[in-house]
Scaffold this motif. Structure first.
Motif, mmCIF file in Angstrom:
data_model
loop_
_atom_site.group_PDB
_atom_site.id
_atom_site.type_symbol
_atom_site.label_atom_id
_atom_site.label_comp_id
_atom_site.label_asym_id
_atom_site.label_seq_id
_atom_site.Cartn_x
_atom_site.Cartn_y
_atom_site.Cartn_z
ATOM 1 N N VAL A 20 0.862 -1.183 0.000
ATOM 2 C CA VAL A 20 0.000 0.000 0.000
ATOM 3 C C VAL A 20 0.894 1.227 0.000
ATOM 4 O O VAL A 20 1.810 1.337 0.826
ATOM 5 C CB VAL A 20 -0.914 0.033 1.250
ATOM 6 N N ILE A 21 0.658 2.146 -0.933
ATOM 7 C CA ILE A 21 1.363 3.427 -0.918
ATOM 8 C C ILE A 21 0.526 4.383 -0.079
ATOM 9 O O ILE A 21 -0.655 4.614 -0.368
ATOM 10 C CB ILE A 21 1.561 3.992 -2.330
ATOM 11 N N GLY A 22 1.107 4.927 0.979
ATOM 12 C CA GLY A 22 0.357 5.794 1.881
ATOM 13 C C GLY A 22 1.096 7.081 2.164
ATOM 14 O O GLY A 22 2.095 7.416 1.535
ATOM 15 N N GLY A 23 0.554 7.826 3.131
ATOM 16 C CA GLY A 23 1.172 9.097 3.488
ATOM 17 C C GLY A 23 0.685 10.231 2.617
ATOM 18 O O GLY A 23 -0.430 10.208 2.080
ATOM 19 N N LEU A 24 1.536 11.232 2.427
ATOM 20 C CA LEU A 24 1.172 12.429 1.674
ATOM 21 C C LEU A 24 1.408 12.175 0.190
ATOM 22 O O LEU A 24 2.499 12.412 -0.334
ATOM 23 C CB LEU A 24 2.007 13.616 2.156
ATOM 24 N N VAL A 25 0.395 11.670 -0.491
ATOM 25 C CA VAL A 25 0.507 11.379 -1.926
ATOM 26 C C VAL A 25 -0.192 12.499 -2.691
ATOM 27 O O VAL A 25 -1.414 12.499 -2.848
ATOM 28 C CB VAL A 25 -0.119 10.013 -2.274
ATOM 29 N N LEU A 26 0.574 13.460 -3.151
ATOM 30 C CA LEU A 26 0.010 14.615 -3.853
ATOM 31 C C LEU A 26 -0.365 14.241 -5.285
ATOM 32 O O LEU A 26 0.251 13.348 -5.881
ATOM 33 C CB LEU A 26 1.011 15.765 -3.855
ATOM 34 N N PRO A 27 -1.353 14.937 -5.857
ATOM 35 C CA PRO A 27 -1.797 14.600 -7.221
ATOM 36 C C PRO A 27 -0.684 14.631 -8.263
ATOM 37 O O PRO A 27 -0.691 13.840 -9.210
ATOM 38 C CB PRO A 27 -2.856 15.673 -7.508
ATOM 39 N N GLN A 28 0.294 15.539 -8.093
ATOM 40 C CA GLN A 28 1.360 15.636 -9.092
ATOM 41 C C GLN A 28 2.289 14.418 -9.116
ATOM 42 O O GLN A 28 3.045 14.233 -10.062
ATOM 43 C CB GLN A 28 2.183 16.914 -8.896
ATOM 44 N N ARG A 29 2.205 13.570 -8.093
ATOM 45 C CA ARG A 29 3.021 12.350 -8.080
ATOM 46 C C ARG A 29 2.343 11.195 -8.807
ATOM 47 O O ARG A 29 2.975 10.167 -9.069
ATOM 48 C CB ARG A 29 3.314 11.920 -6.641
ATOM 49 N N LEU A 30 1.076 11.360 -9.132
ATOM 50 C CA LEU A 30 0.309 10.234 -9.662
ATOM 51 C C LEU A 30 0.788 9.783 -11.033
ATOM 52 O O LEU A 30 0.696 8.599 -11.361
ATOM 53 C CB LEU A 30 -1.176 10.592 -9.720
ATOM 54 N N ASP A 31 1.281 10.698 -11.856
ATOM 55 C CA ASP A 31 1.747 10.310 -13.188
ATOM 56 C C ASP A 31 2.917 9.332 -13.098
ATOM 57 O O ASP A 31 3.090 8.466 -13.961
ATOM 58 C CB ASP A 31 2.156 11.548 -13.994
ATOM 59 N N ILE A 32 3.743 9.481 -12.051
ATOM 60 C CA ILE A 32 4.868 8.556 -11.855
ATOM 61 C C ILE A 32 4.406 7.299 -11.134
ATOM 62 O O ILE A 32 4.656 6.177 -11.565
ATOM 63 C CB ILE A 32 5.994 9.246 -11.053
ATOM 64 N N LEU A 33 3.689 7.475 -10.019
ATOM 65 C CA LEU A 33 3.261 6.327 -9.217
ATOM 66 C C LEU A 33 2.264 5.437 -9.948
ATOM 67 O O LEU A 33 2.192 4.238 -9.690
ATOM 68 C CB LEU A 33 2.621 6.803 -7.907
#
Length: 258
Positions: A217-230
């Motif tokens: 599970v990826i958790g914590g502060l996952v900002l929208p701008q990281r989604l393209d990579i994650l």
């Protein structure tokens, strides 16, 4: 949820606007921007508790996409009675649509993972938040979570897992915030490992070394701008408290008919 609604209704008792009469009218609620519908079933329940004489009609269903200007629902009844609760209704819908729309945004960016609802918020509107996340596409999992505080109280991560496993029938998730913690628990019998505040390189390293053994599970502060990579990474679930803390309240408009 019912207790929360009862509190709302109690707060409205005795309120009256002298400018509004008691003739019959209809109020049309519409969305002023694109998003994911949420909250309609919930305000229907609230209205049935508030006044059984009010008629409610849905024009959309929870979980549907809606465009700017489209009708969400209509409410018919005495103008004075409906007006008293109107701001509450638009706020509930607006808040739930904000959460549902943000969850859906995250979900559309994930190619291999699913947005998770850990069901760990304890607030008066807890049930409404859960419904909004579901409308956005999140999956609720009934897990036992081992956080850093519980680890400190138990001794260490492996001991915490072993102790929990002896008393819990639920799948167990452990939160870790350092890559070394992963290597401590990778061979334990924990079911889920939540990587909190990991950078992209650390996440890639864990995914490679995990080799599918544990649910990640990826958790914590996952900002929208990281989604393209994650979004392209091979993990199982994503969870962030941003769904509650950073989602905005959608602007819901009202048109009055006869």
């Amino acid at each position: 949820m019912l207790r929360y609604f009862e509190t709302i209704i109690e707060s409205l008792r005795g309120e009256h606007n002298p400018l509004i009469d008691k003739t019959q009218g209809v109020f049309y609620l519409f969305c002023k921007e694109e998003g994911i519908v949420s909250g309609l079933d919930e305000i229907q329940t609230l209205l049935s508790l508030y006044d059984i004489e009010i008629e409610f009609r849905k024009h959309k269903q929870n979980g549907q996409s809606v465009k700017r200007g489209e009708l969400l629902c209509s409410i018919s009844g005495e103008k004075d009675t409906v007006y008293r609760i109107l701001n509450t209704l638009t706020h509930i819908i607006g808040k739930m649509m904000g959460i549902a729309s943000l969850v859906r945004l995250y979900q559309t960016k994930l190619q291999n993972a699913v947005v998770m609802d850990l069901n760990d918020t304890i607030t008066n509107d807890h049930d409404l938040i859960a419904k909004a996340m579901k409308d956005g596409g999140a999956v609720r999992l009934d897990l036992f979570k081992i956080d850093e505080t519980l680890i400190d109280l138990t001794g260490n991560r492996v001991e915490a897992i072993e102790k929990v496993k002896t008393v819990q029938s639920k799948p167990v998730l452990i939160e870790i915030s350092d890559i070394q913690h992963f290597y401590e628990v990778e061979n334990s019998n924990v079911d889920f490992i939540c990587l909190k505040y990991f950078n992209d390189e650390a996440i890639r390293r864990v995914i490679l070394d995990n080799r599918g053994k544990k649910r990640l599970v990826i958790g914590g502060l996952v900002l929208p701008q990281r989604l393209d990579i994650l979004g392209s990474y091979q993990f199982d679930y994503l969870y962030t408290t941003l769904f509650m803390s950073a989602s905005r309240v959608y602007d819901i408009g009202v048109k009055v008919g006869i």
